[in-house]
Design a protein around this motif. Structure first.
Motif, PDB file in Angstrom:
ATOM      1  N   THR A  45      41.745  30.261  31.375  1.00 14.73           N
ATOM      2  CA  THR A  45      40.797  29.031  31.147  1.00 14.73           C
ATOM      3  C   THR A  45      40.271  29.247  29.742  1.00 14.73           C
ATOM      4  OG1 THR A  45      40.070  29.378  33.285  1.00 14.73           O
ATOM      5  CG2 THR A  45      38.768  28.116  31.569  1.00 14.73           C
ATOM      6  N   ASP A  46      40.250  28.010  28.772  1.00 14.13           N
ATOM      7  CA  ASP A  46      39.870  28.302  27.684  1.00 14.13           C
ATOM      8  C   ASP A  46      38.150  27.964  27.504  1.00 14.13           C
ATOM      9  OD1 ASP A  46      39.514  28.650  24.893  1.00 14.13           O
ATOM     10  OD2 ASP A  46      40.670  26.831  24.299  1.00 14.13           O
ATOM     11  N   PHE A  47      37.376  28.789  27.690  1.00 13.80           N
ATOM     12  CA  PHE A  47      35.818  28.395  27.505  1.00 13.80           C
ATOM     13  C   PHE A  47      35.548  28.300  26.026  1.00 13.80           C
ATOM     14  CE2 PHE A  47      36.045  30.911  31.494  1.00 13.80           C
ATOM     15  CZ  PHE A  47      35.334  29.980  32.292  1.00 13.80           C
ATOM     16  N   GLU A  48      34.478  27.405  26.064  1.00 13.36           N
ATOM     17  CA  GLU A  48      34.043  26.972  24.795  1.00 13.36           C
ATOM     18  C   GLU A  48      32.756  27.791  24.187  1.00 13.36           C
ATOM     19  OE1 GLU A  48      33.238  22.801  24.406  1.00 13.36           O
ATOM     20  OE2 GLU A  48      35.164  22.412  24.989  1.00 13.36           O
ATOM     21  N   ARG A  49      32.734  28.033  22.842  1.00 17.87           N
ATOM     22  CA  ARG A  49      31.656  28.797  22.505  1.00 17.87           C
ATOM     23  C   ARG A  49      30.517  27.952  22.358  1.00 17.87           C
ATOM     24  NH1 ARG A  49      30.500  29.261  16.894  1.00 17.87           N
ATOM     25  NH2 ARG A  49      28.918  31.069  16.554  1.00 17.87           N
ATOM     26  N   ASN A  50      29.329  28.623  22.582  1.00 23.13           N
ATOM     27  CA  ASN A  50      27.965  27.950  22.257  1.00 23.13           C
ATOM     28  C   ASN A  50      27.680  27.974  20.889  1.00 23.13           C
ATOM     29  OD1 ASN A  50      25.380  27.104  22.367  1.00 23.13           O
ATOM     30  ND2 ASN A  50      24.544  28.627  23.758  1.00 23.13           N
ATOM     31  N   THR A  51      27.637  27.056  20.171  1.00 23.42           N
ATOM     32  CA  THR A  51      27.396  27.329  18.747  1.00 23.42           C
ATOM     33  C   THR A  51      25.830  27.645  18.426  1.00 23.42           C
ATOM     34  OG1 THR A  51      27.032  24.616  18.660  1.00 23.42           O
ATOM     35  CG2 THR A  51      29.103  25.631  18.227  1.00 23.42           C
ATOM     36  N   ASP A  52      25.071  27.447  19.597  1.00 27.29           N
ATOM     37  CA  ASP A  52      23.581  27.790  19.090  1.00 27.29           C
ATOM     38  C   ASP A  52      23.347  29.168  19.765  1.00 27.29           C
ATOM     39  OD1 ASP A  52      23.035  25.312  17.893  1.00 27.29           O
ATOM     40  OD2 ASP A  52      22.841  24.083  20.141  1.00 27.29           O
ATOM     41  N   CYS A  53      24.256  29.939  20.162  1.00 30.97           N
ATOM     42  CA  CYS A  53      24.054  31.129  20.745  1.00 30.97           C
ATOM     43  C   CYS A  53      23.182  31.964  19.588  1.00 30.97           C
ATOM     44  CB  CYS A  53      25.065  31.646  21.243  1.00 30.97           C
ATOM     45  SG  CYS A  53      25.195  33.624  21.969  1.00 30.97           S
ATOM     46  N   LEU A  54      22.197  32.802  20.133  1.00 28.54           N
ATOM     47  CA  LEU A  54      21.390  33.551  19.430  1.00 28.54           C
ATOM     48  C   LEU A  54      22.013  34.687  18.913  1.00 28.54           C
ATOM     49  CD1 LEU A  54      17.887  33.259  20.953  1.00 28.54           C
ATOM     50  CD2 LEU A  54      18.710  32.043  19.155  1.00 28.54           C
ATOM     51  N   VAL A  55      23.206  35.430  19.798  1.00 22.99           N
ATOM     52  CA  VAL A  55      23.770  36.600  19.522  1.00 22.99           C
ATOM     53  C   VAL A  55      24.990  36.278  18.675  1.00 22.99           C
ATOM     54  CG1 VAL A  55      24.829  38.485  20.706  1.00 22.99           C
ATOM     55  CG2 VAL A  55      23.228  37.388  22.078  1.00 22.99           C
ATOM     56  N   CYS A  56      25.931  35.430  19.041  1.00 25.18           N
ATOM     57  CA  CYS A  56      27.003  35.327  18.058  1.00 25.18           C
ATOM     58  C   CYS A  56      27.187  34.304  16.955  1.00 25.18           C
ATOM     59  CB  CYS A  56      28.166  35.228  19.066  1.00 25.18           C
ATOM     60  SG  CYS A  56      28.389  33.596  19.703  1.00 25.18           S
ATOM     61  N   GLY A  57      25.764  33.517  17.065  1.00 26.01           N
ATOM     62  CA  GLY A  57      25.701  32.392  16.301  1.00 26.01           C
ATOM     63  C   GLY A  57      25.047  32.765  14.631  1.00 26.01           C
ATOM     64  N   PRO A  58      25.274  31.933  13.623  1.00 25.96           N
ATOM     65  CA  PRO A  58      24.730  32.375  12.423  1.00 25.96           C
ATOM     66  C   PRO A  58      23.310  32.558  12.087  1.00 25.96           C
ATOM     67  CG  PRO A  58      25.035  29.902  12.502  1.00 25.96           C
ATOM     68  CD  PRO A  58      25.544  30.606  13.960  1.00 25.96           C
ATOM     69  N   GLY A  59      22.345  32.299  13.361  1.00 21.85           N
ATOM     70  CA  GLY A  59      21.328  32.837  13.376  1.00 21.85           C
ATOM     71  C   GLY A  59      20.096  31.803  13.077  1.00 21.85           C
ATOM     72  N   ILE A  60      18.926  32.082  13.535  1.00 26.31           N
ATOM     73  CA  ILE A  60      17.725  31.182  13.318  1.00 26.31           C
ATOM     74  C   ILE A  60      17.118  31.285  11.699  1.00 26.31           C
ATOM     75  CG2 ILE A  60      15.500  30.943  13.966  1.00 26.31           C
ATOM     76  CD1 ILE A  60      16.005  31.754  16.577  1.00 26.31           C
ATOM     77  N   LEU A  61      16.971  29.930  11.189  1.00 33.80           N
ATOM     78  CA  LEU A  61      16.406  30.074   9.839  1.00 33.80           C
ATOM     79  C   LEU A  61      15.109  30.086   9.907  1.00 33.80           C
ATOM     80  CD1 LEU A  61      17.293  29.493   6.719  1.00 33.80           C
ATOM     81  CD2 LEU A  61      17.027  27.001   7.287  1.00 33.80           C
ATOM     82  N   ILE A  62      14.453  31.004   9.136  1.00 35.49           N
ATOM     83  CA  ILE A  62      12.883  31.484   8.959  1.00 35.49           C
ATOM     84  C   ILE A  62      12.398  31.267   7.497  1.00 35.49           C
ATOM     85  CG2 ILE A  62      10.791  32.752   9.464  1.00 35.49           C
ATOM     86  CD1 ILE A  62      12.371  33.536  12.098  1.00 35.49           C
ATOM     87  N   GLU A  63      11.494  30.587   7.285  1.00 32.43           N
ATOM     88  CA  GLU A  63      10.892  30.511   5.873  1.00 32.43           C
ATOM     89  C   GLU A  63       9.892  31.535   5.776  1.00 32.43           C
ATOM     90  OE1 GLU A  63      10.570  27.275   2.376  1.00 32.43           O
ATOM     91  OE2 GLU A  63       9.446  26.893   4.251  1.00 32.43           O
ATOM     92  N   LEU A  64       9.713  32.237   4.786  1.00 30.70           N
ATOM     93  CA  LEU A  64       8.571  33.313   4.594  1.00 30.70           C
ATOM     94  C   LEU A  64       8.251  33.404   3.247  1.00 30.70           C
ATOM     95  CD1 LEU A  64      10.489  36.483   6.386  1.00 30.70           C
ATOM     96  CD2 LEU A  64       8.578  34.829   7.462  1.00 30.70           C
ATOM     97  N   ASP A  65       6.908  33.924   3.049  1.00 33.00           N
ATOM     98  CA  ASP A  65       6.453  34.065   1.820  1.00 33.00           C
ATOM     99  C   ASP A  65       6.838  35.672   1.333  1.00 33.00           C
ATOM    100  OD1 ASP A  65       3.890  32.867  -0.060  1.00 33.00           O
ATOM    101  OD2 ASP A  65       3.664  35.244   0.343  1.00 33.00           O
ATOM    102  N   THR A  66       6.935  35.449  -0.173  1.00 34.64           N
ATOM    103  CA  THR A  66       7.302  37.129  -0.649  1.00 34.64           C
ATOM    104  C   THR A  66       6.367  38.048  -0.358  1.00 34.64           C
ATOM    105  OG1 THR A  66       6.419  36.532  -2.642  1.00 34.64           O
ATOM    106  CG2 THR A  66       8.737  35.738  -2.305  1.00 34.64           C
ATOM    107  N   SER A  67       5.135  37.794   0.247  1.00 32.96           N
ATOM    108  CA  SER A  67       4.170  38.883   0.538  1.00 32.96           C
ATOM    109  C   SER A  67       4.056  39.274   1.632  1.00 32.96           C
ATOM    110  CB  SER A  67       2.993  38.360  -0.008  1.00 32.96           C
ATOM    111  OG  SER A  67       2.459  37.308   0.620  1.00 32.96           O
ATOM    112  N   ILE A  68       4.891  38.689   2.720  1.00 36.92           N
ATOM    113  CA  ILE A  68       4.814  39.164   4.058  1.00 36.92           C
ATOM    114  C   ILE A  68       5.382  40.696   4.162  1.00 36.92           C
ATOM    115  CG2 ILE A  68       7.101  38.092   4.722  1.00 36.92           C
ATOM    116  CD1 ILE A  68       5.616  37.466   7.508  1.00 36.92           C
TER     117      ILE A  68
END
Length: 464
Positions: free
Chosen positions: A342-365
């Motif tokens: 079986t050729d299962f499809e990858r979950n592009t939103d997977c938190l483990v193998c995906g590119p990651g969540i984008l978070i914007e931060l201040d330089t002082s944190i």
């Protein structure tokens, strides 16, 4: 029948003509590696150099030295791999001997990894196997990065997910969210249950990882607490009563460790008392282990078949001698030689193998505030987080020696610790609450600092 006119001592001797050259021990391997074919991968270059490189340079880690792990070590050693490591935390028990063929009665009580490595090296010349008698969690993350492929012979979903988390943490992405090929850590996984089994190839960022397809694993059987407490009907109910109800009641907050023999013996003794009270037969120490640790029954022939498939896929990945499995093979020996791919499809939103969540931060944190933020971030809710930037540890919760070393970083600005880069990726490890259960997991967090500019040396920043 007339007597043969041959001396008895020579009756079964066969002479070989002088001009006949004995077949090479690598004859079958040579057929795959020394000649071209129609199903080879794009990077396949046949020849003796390929065979020698596999022998001299490729390092494989086998996780688990049980029924499947023993077969994997043997198959990989006979497939031309000479640099192997094996890790397992268990000791050999009498009940292992019917299917874990590398062990003998005199080995009972010895570490599985050490005995398995010794036995294979005795039988296959030129193979070097380094055993590791430890928990997989006790190894530092960089330990796993030293191997070209990780082969799994595990019987635990939690252990699979942990190794999957580690392998995916090495994955890096380009600006267009395509995985960097040199950072992909391939895994080959096998699993068996009776006459059923599976083999799968996991290429993080390319094929689905364990978390992408966690639904493939059936939910574990759970018993209502009222049944365990009031009306037990079988041996498993008595065991789970001792495990889930009696242990917390008597041990007063002491954590239960299923891999600690003393703890397991306590549960067995309490389960036996309860079974006797209700007239229920069948409580044994091996059944107690099976219920508490969710051990799945294994059959030697199934282990051999699945191991052969995993060893072949490992050889394909490192050599390109054939296209790899795409990407899941299911075997059902109960219906004959029935296999299905079986050729299962990858979950592009997977938190483990995906590119990651984008978070914007201040330089002082600070790093501490960033870790606190992960606990409240809606998609994560990640507690007890450890943070890495590339190969550098910013803060590790465990082991204690690393936590003490990294503790001063908590009060420093994350922007400085990351080398004052405007954007980059962090690997974050921790515990996530999912479906009312706490699960160890990892994810990537793509950090962008508002208004940041300039780049400093990361080693200097971390050492500051």
């Amino acid at each position: 029948m007339a007597d043969l006119d041959v001396p008895q001592s020579n009756a079964f001797q066969v002479s070989m003509p002088d001009h006949v050259v004995p077949e090479s021990k690598t004859r079958d391997l040579d057929k795959l590696l020394l000649r071209p074919g129609n199903l080879v991968g794009p990077d396949f270059y046949p020849g003796p150099d390929l065979r020698d490189d596999i022998r001299d340079y490729v390092r494989i880690l086998v996780v688990g030295a049980g029924g499947l792990g023993c077969e994997l070590l043997k198959d990989l050693a006979l497939s031309g791999f000479s640099k192997l490591d094996v890790i397992d935390m268990d000791r050999i028990e009498v009940t292992n001997l019917n299917r874990q063929f590398l062990f003998r009665l005199e080995d009972v009580g010895k570490p599985k990894a050490e005995v398995a490595a010794k036995r294979v090296m005795e039988r296959v010349s030129g193979v070097e196997i380094v055993p590791h008698f430890s928990r997989i969690e006790d190894k530092e993350i960089e330990f796993y990065n030293d191997f070209n492929i990780i082969a799994l012979g595990l019987d635990s979903i939690e252990a699979r997910r942990y190794i999957n988390t580690i392998a995916c943490s090495f994955l890096e992405y380009e600006e267009d969210d395509t995985p960097r090929r040199e950072t992909i850590k391939p895994m080959v996984d096998g699993g068996t249950e009776g006459f059923k089994g599976h083999a799968r190839v996991i290429m993080p960022g390319v094929t689905p990882c364990f978390d992408c397809t966690i639904w493939l694993f059936p939910p574990q059987v759970k018993f209502p607490l009222c049944t365990l407490a009031e009306t037990p009907r079988n041996a498993a109910h008595c065991i789970e009563y001792a495990h889930l109800i009696k242990w917390p009641e008597v041990q007063k907050g002491r954590s239960f460790d299923p891999d600690e023999p003393e703890h397991m013996k306590w549960v067995y003794d309490e389960a036996s008392k309860r079974a006797e009270l209700f007239g229920i037969p069948g409580v044994t120490y091996s059944l107690t282990q099976g219920v508490v640790k969710n051990i799945i029954p294994a059959i030697a022939s199934t282990n051999a078949i699945i191991s052969a498939a995993c060893a072949l896929e490992t050889l394909k990945i490192v050599s390109g001698c054939s296209k790899t499995l795409t990407n899941y093979l299911a075997y059902n020996g109960g219906e004959g030689l029935h296999t299905e791919v079986t050729d299962f499809e990858r979950n592009t939103d997977c938190l483990v193998c995906g590119p990651g969540i984008l978070i914007e931060l201040d330089t002082s944190i600070t790093l501490q505030k960033f870790i606190n933020m992960l606990e409240e971030y809606p998609k994560l809710l990640l507690s007890k987080a450890s943070v890495r930037h590339g190969k550098h540890s910013l803060y590790m919760q465990a082991p204690p020696v690393l936590e003490e070393m990294d503790r001063p970083n908590l009060s420093k600005p994350l922007y400085d610790l990351m080398g004052r880069v405007q954007k980059d990726t962090l690997n974050v490890f921790g515990t996530m609450l999912k479906n009312d259960e706490k699960q160890a997991t990892s994810t990537k967090v793509r950090v962008v600092f508002k208004g940041a500019d300039g780049v400093a040396d990361m080693d200097t920043a971390i050492g500051a």
